[in-house]
Design an enzyme around this catalytic site. Structure first.
Site, PDB file in Angstrom:
ATOM      1  N   CYS A 157       0.840  -1.213   0.000  1.00 30.53           N
ATOM      2  CA  CYS A 157       0.000   0.000   0.000  1.00 30.53           C
ATOM      3  C   CYS A 157       0.869   1.255   0.000  1.00 30.53           C
ATOM      4  O   CYS A 157       1.900   1.331   0.675  1.00 30.53           O
ATOM      5  CB  CYS A 157      -0.923  -0.011   1.217  1.00 30.53           C
ATOM      6  SG  CYS A 157      -2.086   1.358   1.223  1.00 30.53           S
ATOM      7  N   CYS A 178       0.140   4.609   7.138  1.00 31.25           N
ATOM      8  CA  CYS A 178      -0.539   4.452   8.434  1.00 31.25           C
ATOM      9  C   CYS A 178       0.404   3.732   9.410  1.00 31.25           C
ATOM     10  O   CYS A 178       0.834   2.602   9.136  1.00 31.25           O
ATOM     11  CB  CYS A 178      -1.841   3.685   8.247  1.00 31.25           C
ATOM     12  SG  CYS A 178      -2.854   4.385   6.910  1.00 31.25           S
ATOM     13  N   CYS A 212     -16.626  -9.622   4.912  1.00 31.25           N
ATOM     14  CA  CYS A 212     -15.958  -8.319   4.714  1.00 31.25           C
ATOM     15  C   CYS A 212     -14.675  -8.527   3.915  1.00 31.25           C
ATOM     16  O   CYS A 212     -13.811  -9.302   4.324  1.00 31.25           O
ATOM     17  CB  CYS A 212     -15.570  -7.711   6.045  1.00 31.25           C
ATOM     18  SG  CYS A 212     -16.908  -7.622   7.222  1.00 31.25           S
ATOM     19  N   CYS A 244     -19.532  -6.457   2.973  1.00 27.66           N
ATOM     20  CA  CYS A 244     -18.839  -5.248   3.419  1.00 27.66           C
ATOM     21  C   CYS A 244     -17.515  -5.219   2.667  1.00 27.66           C
ATOM     22  O   CYS A 244     -16.900  -6.274   2.465  1.00 27.66           O
ATOM     23  CB  CYS A 244     -18.581  -5.313   4.926  1.00 27.66           C
ATOM     24  SG  CYS A 244     -17.647  -3.908   5.568  1.00 27.66           S
TER      25      CYS A 244
HETATM   26 FE1  SF4 Z   1      -2.950   1.186   3.344  1.00 24.32          FE
HETATM   27 FE2  SF4 Z   1      -3.313   2.595   5.607  1.00 24.32          FE
HETATM   28 FE3  SF4 Z   1      -5.236   0.904   4.735  1.00 24.32          FE
HETATM   29 FE4  SF4 Z   1      -2.882  -0.027   5.713  1.00 24.32          FE
HETATM   30  S1  SF4 Z   1      -4.477   1.096   6.842  1.00 24.32           S
HETATM   31  S2  SF4 Z   1      -3.936  -0.744   3.901  1.00 24.32           S
HETATM   32  S3  SF4 Z   1      -1.422   1.519   4.963  1.00 24.32           S
HETATM   33  S4  SF4 Z   1      -4.510   2.785   3.726  1.00 24.32           S
END
Ligand code: SF4
Ligand code: SAM
Ligand code: DTB
Length: 339
Positions: free
Chosen positions: A79, A83, A123, A154
């Site tokens: 990703c 985060c 989900c 979901c």
């Molecule tokens: Fe990407 Fe943040 Fe979702 Fe993890 S929580 S998959 S880093 S958007």
């Protein structure tokens, strides 16, 4: 064991005025819950808080009924976002193998197994900032086919625009998960590649498209009781509040910036569930990530506090979930009924 020394949130809240206002002052912007009121709930003696949460719970739900959702990661890792808690961010070195979007038939095999295990909702999660057109088309097909199995659907795919939300609604999607994750003043300390406003915009588009909202957050990131009050205030003051509110306990993944912080006092986790129940009486409050590390007794306290939903099945997205056999035994021991 308490979270008195925040892990990363060393700064003062960005808008302390909201916290300092007297609890009986009118709430700003028509909000129904002031942060100070929610802090006052957190400050109640534990047994008093539990009693109030039970009263609210029993006024709105049948005690002992617990909804079960099963999660599947349909696209794992790689990703673009940062985060601080997440094992799937490309820039965190967690050793996670990046995977492509799963084929439809594989997703359906998992969905059939979830249905056979007594889950009512399936989900599907993807590690995207936001879905590309081709990917969304494939997910829409998954939603249509999973619904045909008689399961609620979901998905959690990152940020959506209005058109994408409407496309998912047309496919019959029941819930969209998009968490606000923490208090507004801390969001920028946890994530820098998108803003809390981006997430609120997506939630609004999901709501406008007529899809039920699933939104919650994570506790145990060093946010302290004030941070937890800020998280709950945001959710409770949505109009209407999310139909489904997942309360996740941070799973500490080595290689993520938030790994290795101070452990959360388990009673503060239970308090967060209780305050969510009191402030969002009609929402399903889901005892979510982190359950595999909780004792049966701690989970029972969470149910007493008003949790009435869990993730059921061996995996969450990339982490192990509580064992399904252990869950079945726990339900039997506590007389809980799956709905
Ligand atoms: Fe990407 Fe943040 Fe979702 Fe993890 S929580 S998959 S880093 S958007
Ligand atoms: N990319 C999408 C997004 O961010 O909304 C969907 C997947 S993301 C993993 C879904 C949610 O899982 C996050 O918002 C967060 O609340 C939760 N989560 C992720 N990693 C976690 C962790 N280590 N511990 C607890 N909850 C976590
Ligand atoms: C939510 O609030 N919790 C789920 C679901 N929504 C998508 C995800 C929990 C993820 C836990 C960490 C992992 O498995 O990677």
């Amino acid at each position: 064991m308490t979270t008195t020394s925040p892990l990363r949130f060393a700064g003062k809240p960005a808008s302390p005025a909201a916290n300092d206002a007297p609890a009986d002052a009118p709430a700003p912007g028509g909000a129904r819950w002031r942060v100070a009121e929610i802090e006052a709930l957190f400050a109640l003696p534990f047994l008093e808080l539990m009693f109030r949460a039970q009263e609210v719970h029993r006024a709105h739900f049948r005690a002992g009924e617990v909804q079960r959702s099963t999660l599947l990661s349909i696209k794992t890792g790689g990703c673009s976002e940062d985060c601080g808690y997440c094992s799937q961010a490309a820039r965190h070195h967690t050793g996670l193998e990046r995977e492509r979007l799963l084929p439809l038939e594989e997703v359906l095999e998992h969905a059939r197994a979830a249905r056979a295990n007594g889950s009512s909702r399936f989900c599907m999660g993807a590690a995207w900032r936001s879905p590309r057109e081709k990917d969304l088309a494939a997910v829409i097909e998954m939603v249509r086919e999973v619904k045909k199995l008689g399961l609620e659907t979901c998905v959690t795919l990152g940020m959506l625009d209005g058109k994408q939300a409407r496309q998912l609604a047309e496919a019959g999607l029941d819930y969209y998960n998009h968490n606000v994750d923490t208090a507004p003043e801390y969001y920028g300390e946890v994530v820098t590649t998108h803003t809390l406003q981006d997430r609120l915009d997506t939630i609004e588009k999901v709501r406008e498209a007529g899809i039920n909202v699933c939104s919650g957050g994570i506790v145990g990131m060093g946010e302290g009781q004030g941070g937890r009050a800020g998280l709950i205030a945001q959710l409770a003051n949505m109009s209407p509040p999310p139909e489904s509110v997942p309360i996740n306990k941070l799973i500490s993944f080595p290689g993520t910036p938030l790994a290795g912080g101070e452990a959360l006092d388990p009673f503060d986790f239970v308090r967060t569930i209780a305050v969510a129940r009191i402030t969002m009486p009609e929402s399903f409050v889901r005892l979510s990530a982190g359950r595999e590390q909780m004792s049966d007794e701690l989970q029972a306290l969470c149910f007493m506090a008003g949790a009435n939903s869990i993730f059921y099945g061996e995996r969450l997205l990339t982490a192990d979930n509580a064992d399904a056999g252990d869950d079945a035994r726990l339900f039997a021991r506590l007389g809980l009924v799956s709905i």
